[in-house]
Motif scaffolding. Structure first.
Motif, mmCIF file in Angstrom:
data_model
loop_
_atom_site.group_PDB
_atom_site.id
_atom_site.type_symbol
_atom_site.label_atom_id
_atom_site.label_comp_id
_atom_site.label_asym_id
_atom_site.label_seq_id
_atom_site.Cartn_x
_atom_site.Cartn_y
_atom_site.Cartn_z
ATOM 1 N N ILE A 190 24.714 25.097 -19.642
ATOM 2 C CA ILE A 190 23.914 24.032 -19.029
ATOM 3 C C ILE A 190 22.759 24.631 -18.237
ATOM 4 O O ILE A 190 21.610 24.179 -18.323
ATOM 5 N N ALA A 191 23.059 25.658 -17.445
ATOM 6 C CA ALA A 191 22.035 26.281 -16.606
ATOM 7 C C ALA A 191 20.950 26.933 -17.458
ATOM 8 O O ALA A 191 19.759 26.861 -17.136
ATOM 9 N N ARG A 192 21.348 27.573 -18.558
ATOM 10 C CA ARG A 192 20.362 28.212 -19.432
ATOM 11 C C ARG A 192 19.392 27.183 -20.012
ATOM 12 O O ARG A 192 18.174 27.400 -20.042
ATOM 13 N N VAL A 193 19.932 26.076 -20.489
ATOM 14 C CA VAL A 193 19.080 25.032 -21.057
ATOM 15 C C VAL A 193 18.215 24.411 -19.966
ATOM 16 O O VAL A 193 17.019 24.152 -20.168
ATOM 17 N N ALA A 194 18.798 24.176 -18.815
ATOM 18 C CA ALA A 194 18.042 23.569 -17.712
ATOM 19 C C ALA A 194 16.880 24.452 -17.295
ATOM 20 O O ALA A 194 15.785 23.960 -17.002
ATOM 21 N N ALA A 195 17.092 25.753 -17.279
ATOM 22 C CA ALA A 195 16.043 26.682 -16.833
ATOM 23 C C ALA A 195 14.853 26.703 -17.785
ATOM 24 O O ALA A 195 13.771 27.172 -17.412
ATOM 25 N N GLN A 196 15.038 26.195 -19.022
ATOM 26 C CA GLN A 196 13.959 26.183 -20.005
ATOM 27 C C GLN A 196 13.104 24.920 -19.946
ATOM 28 O O GLN A 196 12.136 24.799 -20.703
ATOM 29 N N GLN A 197 13.469 23.985 -19.059
ATOM 30 C CA GLN A 197 12.720 22.727 -18.985
ATOM 31 C C GLN A 197 11.333 22.976 -18.385
ATOM 32 O O GLN A 197 11.184 23.711 -17.405
ATOM 33 N N SER A 198 10.326 22.339 -18.999
ATOM 34 C CA SER A 198 8.954 22.477 -18.503
ATOM 35 C C SER A 198 8.295 21.143 -18.239
ATOM 36 O O SER A 198 7.144 21.085 -17.812
ATOM 37 N N GLY A 199 9.019 20.056 -18.510
ATOM 38 C CA GLY A 199 8.454 18.729 -18.297
ATOM 39 C C GLY A 199 7.624 18.243 -19.455
ATOM 40 O O GLY A 199 6.866 17.269 -19.310
ATOM 41 N N HIS A 200 7.770 18.856 -20.627
ATOM 42 C CA HIS A 200 7.001 18.451 -21.814
ATOM 43 C C HIS A 200 7.964 17.881 -22.854
ATOM 44 O O HIS A 200 8.573 18.644 -23.616
ATOM 45 N N PRO A 201 8.123 16.553 -22.898
ATOM 46 C CA PRO A 201 9.032 15.950 -23.887
ATOM 47 C C PRO A 201 8.653 16.370 -25.298
ATOM 48 O O PRO A 201 7.488 16.451 -25.657
ATOM 49 N N MET B 289 29.258 24.456 -5.305
ATOM 50 C CA MET B 289 27.864 24.212 -5.626
ATOM 51 C C MET B 289 27.309 25.373 -6.451
ATOM 52 O O MET B 289 27.795 26.485 -6.394
ATOM 53 N N THR B 290 26.281 25.097 -7.212
ATOM 54 C CA THR B 290 25.639 26.122 -8.002
ATOM 55 C C THR B 290 24.684 26.912 -7.119
ATOM 56 O O THR B 290 23.907 26.358 -6.365
ATOM 57 N N THR B 291 24.769 28.230 -7.205
ATOM 58 C CA THR B 291 23.939 29.059 -6.344
ATOM 59 C C THR B 291 23.272 30.155 -7.146
ATOM 60 O O THR B 291 23.687 30.506 -8.238
ATOM 61 N N SER B 292 22.252 30.735 -6.587
ATOM 62 C CA SER B 292 21.566 31.872 -7.191
ATOM 63 C C SER B 292 21.206 32.835 -6.078
ATOM 64 O O SER B 292 20.889 32.431 -4.969
ATOM 65 N N THR B 293 21.248 34.133 -6.358
ATOM 66 C CA THR B 293 20.955 35.095 -5.318
ATOM 67 C C THR B 293 19.488 35.084 -4.937
ATOM 68 O O THR B 293 19.136 35.442 -3.831
ATOM 69 N N GLU B 294 18.592 34.718 -5.849
ATOM 70 C CA GLU B 294 17.179 34.633 -5.547
ATOM 71 C C GLU B 294 16.539 33.624 -6.494
ATOM 72 O O GLU B 294 17.054 33.362 -7.576
ATOM 73 N N PRO B 295 15.424 32.998 -6.117
ATOM 74 C CA PRO B 295 14.840 31.942 -6.922
ATOM 75 C C PRO B 295 14.543 32.348 -8.351
ATOM 76 O O PRO B 295 14.660 31.558 -9.270
ATOM 77 N N SER B 296 14.128 33.577 -8.596
ATOM 78 C CA SER B 296 13.761 34.003 -9.934
ATOM 79 C C SER B 296 14.743 35.051 -10.461
ATOM 80 O O SER B 296 14.365 36.065 -11.038
ATOM 81 N N ALA B 297 16.011 34.810 -10.239
ATOM 82 C CA ALA B 297 17.033 35.777 -10.645
ATOM 83 C C ALA B 297 16.976 36.018 -12.150
ATOM 84 O O ALA B 297 16.773 35.106 -12.931
ATOM 85 N N ARG B 298 17.153 37.303 -12.542
ATOM 86 C CA ARG B 298 17.121 37.629 -13.963
ATOM 87 C C ARG B 298 18.343 37.100 -14.678
ATOM 88 O O ARG B 298 18.328 36.924 -15.893
ATOM 89 N N THR B 299 19.406 36.862 -13.952
ATOM 90 C CA THR B 299 20.611 36.325 -14.567
ATOM 91 C C THR B 299 21.041 35.103 -13.789
ATOM 92 O O THR B 299 20.785 34.985 -12.589
ATOM 93 N N LEU B 300 21.690 34.176 -14.467
ATOM 94 C CA LEU B 300 22.181 32.966 -13.816
ATOM 95 C C LEU B 300 23.488 33.279 -13.115
ATOM 96 O O LEU B 300 24.420 33.797 -13.730
ATOM 97 N N LEU B 301 23.555 32.978 -11.838
ATOM 98 C CA LEU B 301 24.757 33.252 -11.066
ATOM 99 C C LEU B 301 25.281 31.948 -10.484
ATOM 100 O O LEU B 301 24.586 31.289 -9.715
ATOM 101 N N LEU B 302 26.498 31.606 -10.852
ATOM 102 C CA LEU B 302 27.095 30.348 -10.433
ATOM 103 C C LEU B 302 28.172 30.602 -9.383
ATOM 104 O O LEU B 302 28.982 31.529 -9.515
ATOM 105 N N GLY B 303 28.181 29.750 -8.374
ATOM 106 C CA GLY B 303 29.188 29.850 -7.324
ATOM 107 C C GLY B 303 30.512 29.261 -7.759
ATOM 108 O O GLY B 303 30.660 28.677 -8.842
ATOM 109 N N ALA B 304 31.505 29.378 -6.888
ATOM 110 C CA ALA B 304 32.868 28.971 -7.228
ATOM 111 C C ALA B 304 33.015 27.468 -7.388
ATOM 112 O O ALA B 304 33.981 27.002 -7.991
ATOM 113 N N TYR B 305 32.065 26.683 -6.852
ATOM 114 C CA TYR B 305 32.179 25.237 -6.959
ATOM 115 C C TYR B 305 31.574 24.695 -8.250
ATOM 116 O O TYR B 305 31.756 23.530 -8.576
ATOM 117 N N ALA B 306 30.839 25.512 -8.989
ATOM 118 C CA ALA B 306 30.173 25.012 -10.190
ATOM 119 C C ALA B 306 31.179 24.502 -11.216
ATOM 120 O O ALA B 306 31.060 23.379 -11.720
#
Length: 584
Positions: free
Chosen positions: A269-280, A1-18
């Protein structure tokens, strides 16, 4: 699974299942506009939960065994699981720095530059690193088989295929022995080796990777009487992958190469996903979209992904002989999303553009043509198509026996069921069962009882035919015989190989099924109905667990009855199917 050490982590951290999992999971985890439904279970229930529980129990038993069997110094860090991540990491680094021989449950230092976090099951001390410090190999414990018998003939002068394995008592690669005639399941268990590659990259980033990129899996293979570590070289090309530059359209890549590609893709994928704001129109286009795959039924994101799919999406409707993620993505690029699109496509023209994009799969053209056939049958509402003409001939005998077995979530056979019909008389159900947690001895003793009875029937009858459905039963008898080396089971294995009749082979000769040719499907089509509202092998494993472990005696008795009735219905269904086939 994809994991992060904290909700607003400065870097994207992916677990072994990603890297080994559906990439849409990574997007959903990092897209701030997507919220996991509070009602969605974070772990599956029912049969999937039972399988996970069984795997967890197996892992716990193996890890416990390491603490007593391991030679040298063993450091068990599992007791720190509830402590802070920093404390877990510090303890793991301290154990590696000190040169511990075996480290259980260690938390590796986060690899910020590589966007990785991870907790391997075991770390085994290997050769020193290039810098001269202690080097380690990652090990995972998996509740499934990891080894397969080699089917490739050995040419003259060629070394036979073999695997390297070591014991819990002497677990290092340098202590490994070899077993000829077997190989690793790189095809069906690729994800395990991708996961191990994640840990190896983390060890390298932390300065603790052994020079050789060796890693091991401890699986449930019955080739040994005890758990063993089966070793893989993560640098050796072994995984067939798509290659646009290769003349054949594919090439073998190492698990490390495969991992590096998949991990980098998910970071994107995670970088692009993190930029989503809900504005098509303002947000970047997501790099992935939902495609139904084997993970979906047990995924907490399924309730989010399912509404995004067309009701007739090819990946949703064709679940037998399903096309893989790359194949579905290729079809979508060519404007084919639904089964109607697929059925109406100019197949010859489509294949010219499609085949170069899916050359990683053997038989890609046959797979697509079969998918087109299934799409057409689904549209027409046809479940089965007869492939032949004329009567269907089946071997007969004075005594006809229909046979089926049931096994627990950990693979133990706890029920041998037989339906016996002599001449034109009424059939009788004969079962041999034990509702208990079985070990090798108890499982073999139950099989001995079943085959003592069967041999007596065969020896005292003018003629006997034993029918079953699929090769599972014969394979399990053979495995038991190989494990036990006992005369009666050797006889059973030889007799089953030579004289049992697999009705599935007959059905495959004469029928094509839009959803496959499983016994439940074809017997229901033939007019048989199970007493249980939800019959199935995975469900029966849950019923067995209830029959053995439920607190309420009445619940145990009800579950036991449910299992026995289910098995009896399976053999009655086989008998019903035989009669139906003979009537065609």
């Amino acid at each position: 699974m994809t994991t992060s050490t904290e909700p607003s982590a400065r870097t994207l951290l992916l677990g072994a299942y990603a890297a080994r999992s559906c990439p849409v999971k990574t997007h959903n985890s990092y897209d701030p506009t997507i919220t996991l439904d509070a009602a969605a279970e974070l772990r599956p229930s029912g049969p999937w939960s039972d399988l996970l529980d069984s795997a967890a129990r197996f892992k716990a038993v193996v890890l416990d065994a390491f603490t007593t069997a391991g030679r040298g110094r063993v450091v068990d860090l599992r007791l720190l699981a509830e402590e802070s991540r920093s404390l877990q990491t510090e303890s793991c680094v301290r154990a590696m720095t000190s040169g511990a021989d075996v480290i259980i449950g260690g938390c590796l230092p986060a690899d910020l530059d590589g966007h990785r976090v991870g907790l391997p099951d075991v770390l085994i001390r290997g050769e020193d690193t290039l810098a001269g410090g202690p080097g380690y190999h990652p090990v995972e414990v998996k509740g499934h088989k990891i080894v397969e018998r080699s089917r490739r003939p050995v040419t003259e002068g060629e070394a036979p295929l073999s695997i390297a394995f070591s014991t819990l008592a002497s677990p290092t690669p340098r202590d490994a022995d070899r077993l000829e005639g077997f190989g690793l399941r790189f095809g069906s268990r690729e994800a395990d080796f991708v996961q191990l590659a994640h840990y190896y990259r983390m060890l390298a980033a932390a300065g603790f990777a052994a020079e050789r990129a060796l890693a091991a899996v401890i699986g449930t293979d019955g080739l040994w009487s005890h758990p063993v570590l089966v070793w893989a070289d993560l640098d050796t090309p072994a995984v067939r992958t798509f290659s646009r530059s290769d003349p054949d359209g594919w090439r073998l890549r190492s698990p490390l190469e495969r991992y590096d590609y998949e991990h980098a893709f998910r970071v994107d994928i995670a970088r692009v996903a993190a930029q989503q704001s809900g504005h098509p129109g303002l947000d970047p286009e997501p790099l992935v979209e939902p495609i139904v795959n084997a993970e979906c039924p047990r995924c907490p994101w399924w309730s989010h992904c399912r509404p995004q799919l067309h009701p007739d999406d090819v990946s949703l409707r064709i679940d037998k002989g399903a096309l893989d993620l790359r194949e579905i993505a290729s079809l979508r690029r060519h404007g084919i999303t639904t089964i109607t699109d697929l059925a109406r496509a100019d197949l010859d023209a489509l294949l010219l553009a499609y085949l170069p994009e899916v050359s990683h799969r053997g038989g890609a053209e046959v797979r697509l043509r079969t998918a087109v056939r299934r799409a057409t049958m689904l549209i027409d509402g046809v479940a089965f198509s007869r492939e032949t003409q004329g009567p269907i001939t089946l071997a007969g005998a004075e005594v006809e026996i229909d046979f089926d077995i049931e096994s627990s979530a950990d693979g133990r056979i706890y029920l041998w069921g037989f339906l016996v019909r002599t001449g034109s008389g009424s059939p009788t159900y004969q079962e041999f069962s034990r509702f208990d947690d079985l070990d090798d001895r108890a499982e073999a003793a139950l099989a001995h009882d079943a085959f003592t009875w069967l041999r007596s029937v065969i020896d005292t009858s003018p003629s006997v035919v034993v029918y079953h459905y699929s090769g599972y039963e014969v394979a399990r008898i053979r495995e038991l015989a190989q494990r036990e080396d006992e005369e009666l089971l050797d006889w059973a294995a030889a007799y089953a190989e030579e004289h049992f009749v697999d009705l599935l082979e007959t059905v495959k000769t004469h029928y094509f099924g839009v959803a496959g040719l499983g016994l439940k499907l074809i017997a229901t089509h033939a007019g048989f109905h199970w007493r249980d509202d939800d019959p199935g092998g995975l469900n029966s494993q849950r019923w067995f667990a209830e029959a053995v472990h439920a607190d309420d005696p009445e619940a145990r008795a009800q579950a036991r009855t449910r299992v026995l009735e289910y098995n009896e219905d399976d053999v009655i269904a086989t008998s019903h199917l035989r009669a139906w086939l003979r009537a065609q």
